[in-house]
Design a protein around this motif. Structure first.
Motif, PDB file in Angstrom:
ATOM      1  N   ARG A 297      -1.678  -1.029  -4.241  1.00 29.40           N
ATOM      2  CA  ARG A 297      -2.744  -0.039  -4.315  1.00 29.40           C
ATOM      3  C   ARG A 297      -2.224   1.252  -3.704  1.00 29.40           C
ATOM      4  O   ARG A 297      -1.302   1.234  -2.869  1.00 29.40           O
ATOM      5  CB  ARG A 297      -4.021  -0.510  -3.621  1.00 29.40           C
ATOM      6  N   PHE A 298      -2.829   2.357  -4.112  1.00 30.29           N
ATOM      7  CA  PHE A 298      -2.353   3.664  -3.687  1.00 30.29           C
ATOM      8  C   PHE A 298      -3.514   4.486  -3.147  1.00 30.29           C
ATOM      9  O   PHE A 298      -4.656   4.377  -3.617  1.00 30.29           O
ATOM     10  CB  PHE A 298      -1.690   4.387  -4.867  1.00 30.29           C
ATOM     11  N   ALA A 299      -3.214   5.319  -2.155  1.00 31.04           N
ATOM     12  CA  ALA A 299      -4.249   6.132  -1.521  1.00 31.04           C
ATOM     13  C   ALA A 299      -3.667   7.493  -1.166  1.00 31.04           C
ATOM     14  O   ALA A 299      -2.470   7.629  -0.851  1.00 31.04           O
ATOM     15  CB  ALA A 299      -4.772   5.449  -0.259  1.00 31.04           C
ATOM     16  N   VAL A 300      -4.521   8.515  -1.229  1.00 35.62           N
ATOM     17  CA  VAL A 300      -4.144   9.843  -0.762  1.00 35.62           C
ATOM     18  C   VAL A 300      -4.275   9.867   0.754  1.00 35.62           C
ATOM     19  O   VAL A 300      -5.365   9.613   1.295  1.00 35.62           O
ATOM     20  CB  VAL A 300      -5.042  10.929  -1.390  1.00 35.62           C
ATOM     21  N   ALA A 301      -3.178  10.112   1.437  1.00 36.37           N
ATOM     22  CA  ALA A 301      -3.200  10.146   2.900  1.00 36.37           C
ATOM     23  C   ALA A 301      -1.971  10.887   3.417  1.00 36.37           C
ATOM     24  O   ALA A 301      -0.909  10.884   2.786  1.00 36.37           O
ATOM     25  CB  ALA A 301      -3.234   8.735   3.486  1.00 36.37           C
TER      26      ALA A 301
ATOM     27  N   VAL B 197      -0.714  10.312  -6.622  1.00 36.33           N
ATOM     28  CA  VAL B 197      -1.491   9.075  -6.541  1.00 36.33           C
ATOM     29  C   VAL B 197      -2.142   8.755  -7.878  1.00 36.33           C
ATOM     30  O   VAL B 197      -2.197   7.591  -8.300  1.00 36.33           O
ATOM     31  CB  VAL B 197      -2.529   9.168  -5.406  1.00 36.33           C
ATOM     32  N   ARG B 198      -2.626   9.776  -8.582  1.00 39.04           N
ATOM     33  CA  ARG B 198      -3.195   9.526  -9.911  1.00 39.04           C
ATOM     34  C   ARG B 198      -2.150   8.925 -10.842  1.00 39.04           C
ATOM     35  O   ARG B 198      -2.439   7.969 -11.590  1.00 39.04           O
ATOM     36  CB  ARG B 198      -3.746  10.835 -10.500  1.00 39.04           C
TER      37      ARG B 198
ATOM     38  N   VAL C 278       0.862  -1.173   0.000  1.00 41.20           N
ATOM     39  CA  VAL C 278       0.000   0.000   0.000  1.00 41.20           C
ATOM     40  C   VAL C 278       0.901   1.227   0.000  1.00 41.20           C
ATOM     41  O   VAL C 278       1.766   1.377   0.869  1.00 41.20           O
ATOM     42  CB  VAL C 278      -0.926   0.036   1.233  1.00 41.20           C
TER      43      VAL C 278
ATOM     44  N   PRO D 275      -5.126   6.582   7.789  1.00 41.71           N
ATOM     45  CA  PRO D 275      -6.442   5.962   7.984  1.00 41.71           C
ATOM     46  C   PRO D 275      -6.363   4.803   8.975  1.00 41.71           C
ATOM     47  O   PRO D 275      -5.379   4.051   9.010  1.00 41.71           O
ATOM     48  CB  PRO D 275      -6.796   5.464   6.581  1.00 41.71           C
TER      49      PRO D 275
ATOM     50  N   VAL E 110       1.070   5.409   0.119  1.00 35.35           N
ATOM     51  CA  VAL E 110       0.305   6.609   0.455  1.00 35.35           C
ATOM     52  C   VAL E 110       1.132   7.846   0.116  1.00 35.35           C
ATOM     53  O   VAL E 110       2.347   7.877   0.304  1.00 35.35           O
ATOM     54  CB  VAL E 110      -0.120   6.646   1.941  1.00 35.35           C
TER      55      VAL E 110
ATOM     56  N   ARG F 107      -1.342   5.222  -9.829  1.00 41.30           N
ATOM     57  CA  ARG F 107      -2.369   4.286 -10.280  1.00 41.30           C
ATOM     58  C   ARG F 107      -2.265   4.034 -11.784  1.00 41.30           C
ATOM     59  O   ARG F 107      -2.442   2.903 -12.255  1.00 41.30           O
ATOM     60  CB  ARG F 107      -3.755   4.819  -9.912  1.00 41.30           C
TER      61      ARG F 107
END
Length: 279
Positions: free
Chosen positions: A119-123, A101-102, A92, A129, A94, A105
Motif C-alpha cells: 500500500r502507498f501513502a503520501v507522507a 503515489v497515484r 508500505v 504518521p 511513502v 497505486r
C-alpha cells in the motif's frame, strides 16, 4: 510553465513540486519504472537486471522472519512491488509526491499476483504518521539526500522500526568537506538537502538510536558517461541558461554535476545499513 520551486518552497515543498512535475519525464528516460540509477553488479548483463540489482540488495537484507517493510521515498512503487513479488511481506511505501503515489497505486492494481501486500501513502519521511510503527526493515533508495532535516529522518525511522529492525540507505555520500562548485550544482539541480559523509550520517543516526553496522561502496557498479550522459554534457551551455525557469534543465545540470563529482572522487554511492538499538 516553469516548474522550478519559488524561494519560499524550500525543503519538502520544493521536493514535492519537483517530483509532481517531473516524475513522468524521469519514467520516459529511465527503465523498469525505476527512478534510481542502474548498478552493474556481479552477474548483471542487462539493463533490467542493473535496475533491479539495487532491489536485490534490499531483499538480501530481509531476515527470514521479517514481515513488515517500509519504503521511504517509494517513487512509483517499483521497489515495493519487486519485494512483495518475491517475499510474503507487507510493504508500505511513502512518498512526499501525490503524483508518485497515484502512479504507484495504479501500477500496484495492474501488478498481478504478489506473495505479499503493498500500500502507498503520501507522507514526508521526516514527519511520518504515528501509525507507521513496528517495521522489521525500512529502506531508502536515492531518497535520503532529500531529507530536510536529516536528524528528523533518522528520528522518524527509529520510531517506525521495531527494536533490532534495520534501515538500509542506498545513496550518494560526500568524501570530503572541501567546497566545490560541482557539488553545489548537484545539490541545487536535484533538490539535495542532506549530502553527508558516512561519519556524519553515522553520528546523526546514533543520536536517534540507530547504529551503523555496514557500509559498502557501490560506486564501481555505476556506468558513467553513457551516450545520453555525453549528450547532456554537450548541452550544458544551453541547459545552464534555462536554469531557474525549468526544473528539467536544473535536473540535467545536476545530473551532469553528479557524474563529474563521482569521476573526481568527491562522492561515493554507498549502501549503509543501520540497526535500531534495543530500548
Amino acid at each position: 510553465m516553469a516548474t522550478h520551486p519559488t524561494p519560499a518552497e524550500t525543503g519538502g515543498a520544493g521536493v514535492r513540486r519537483y517530483y509532481d512535475a517531473n516524475t513522468w519525464k524521469f519514467l520516459l528516460t529511465g527503465s523498469q519504472r525505476a527512478l534510481h540509477r542502474e548498478l552493474w553488479g556481479p552477474g548483471v548483463t542487462t539493463r533490467a537486471e542493473a535496475v533491479h540489482h539495487t532491489h536485490d540488495l534490499v531483499l538480501a537484507e530481509l531476515g527470514a522472519a521479517d514481515r513488515r517493510v517500509l519504503d521511504l521515498g517509494c517513487g512509483v512503487g517499483t521497489a515495493a512491488l519487486y519485494v512483495a513479488r518475491r517475499r510474503p511481506v507487507d510493504v508500505v511505501g511513502v512518498s512526499i509526491s501525490p503524483a508518485q503515489v497515484r502512479l504507484a497505486r495504479r501500477y500496484a492494481d495492474r501488478s498481478g499476483p504478489l506473495l505479499g501486500d503493498v500500500r502507498f501513502a503520501v507522507a514526508d519521511f521526516t514527519d511520518l504518521p504515528d501509525e507507521l510503527t513496528g517495521f522489521d526493515l525500512a529502506f531508502a533508495i536515492e531518497s535520503f539526500v532529500h531529507a530536510d532535516p536529516a536528524p528528523a529522518f533518522f528520528r522518524e525511522v527509529a520510531c517506525a522500526l521495531r527494536p533490532g529492525g534495520a534501515l538500509v540507505v542506498v545513496d550518494d555520500v560526500r568524501t570530503t568537506d572541501t567546497a566545490d562548485r560541482r557539488i553545489v550544482d548537484f545539490c541545487d539541480g536535484w533538490h539535495v538537502s542532506s549530502l553527508l559523509t558516512v561519519a556524519e550520517a553515522a553520528a546523526l543516526a546514533a543520536g536517534a538510536g540507530l547504529r551503523l553496522v555496514d557500509s559498502r561502496d557501490l560506486s564501481p557498479m555505476q556506468r558513467l558517461g553513457r551516450p545520453r550522459d555525453r549528450v547532456v554534457r554537450a548541452l550544458q551551455p544551453v541547459l545552464r541558461r534555462a536554469r531557474g525557469r525549468s526544473a528539467w534543465a536544473d535536473s540535467m545540470v545536476g545530473g551532469d554535476a553528479l557524474q563529474r563529482c563521482h569521476r573526481a572522487g568527491l562522492l561515493e554511492y554507498r549502501l549503509l545499513r543501520f540497526v535500531r538499538e534495543a530500548d
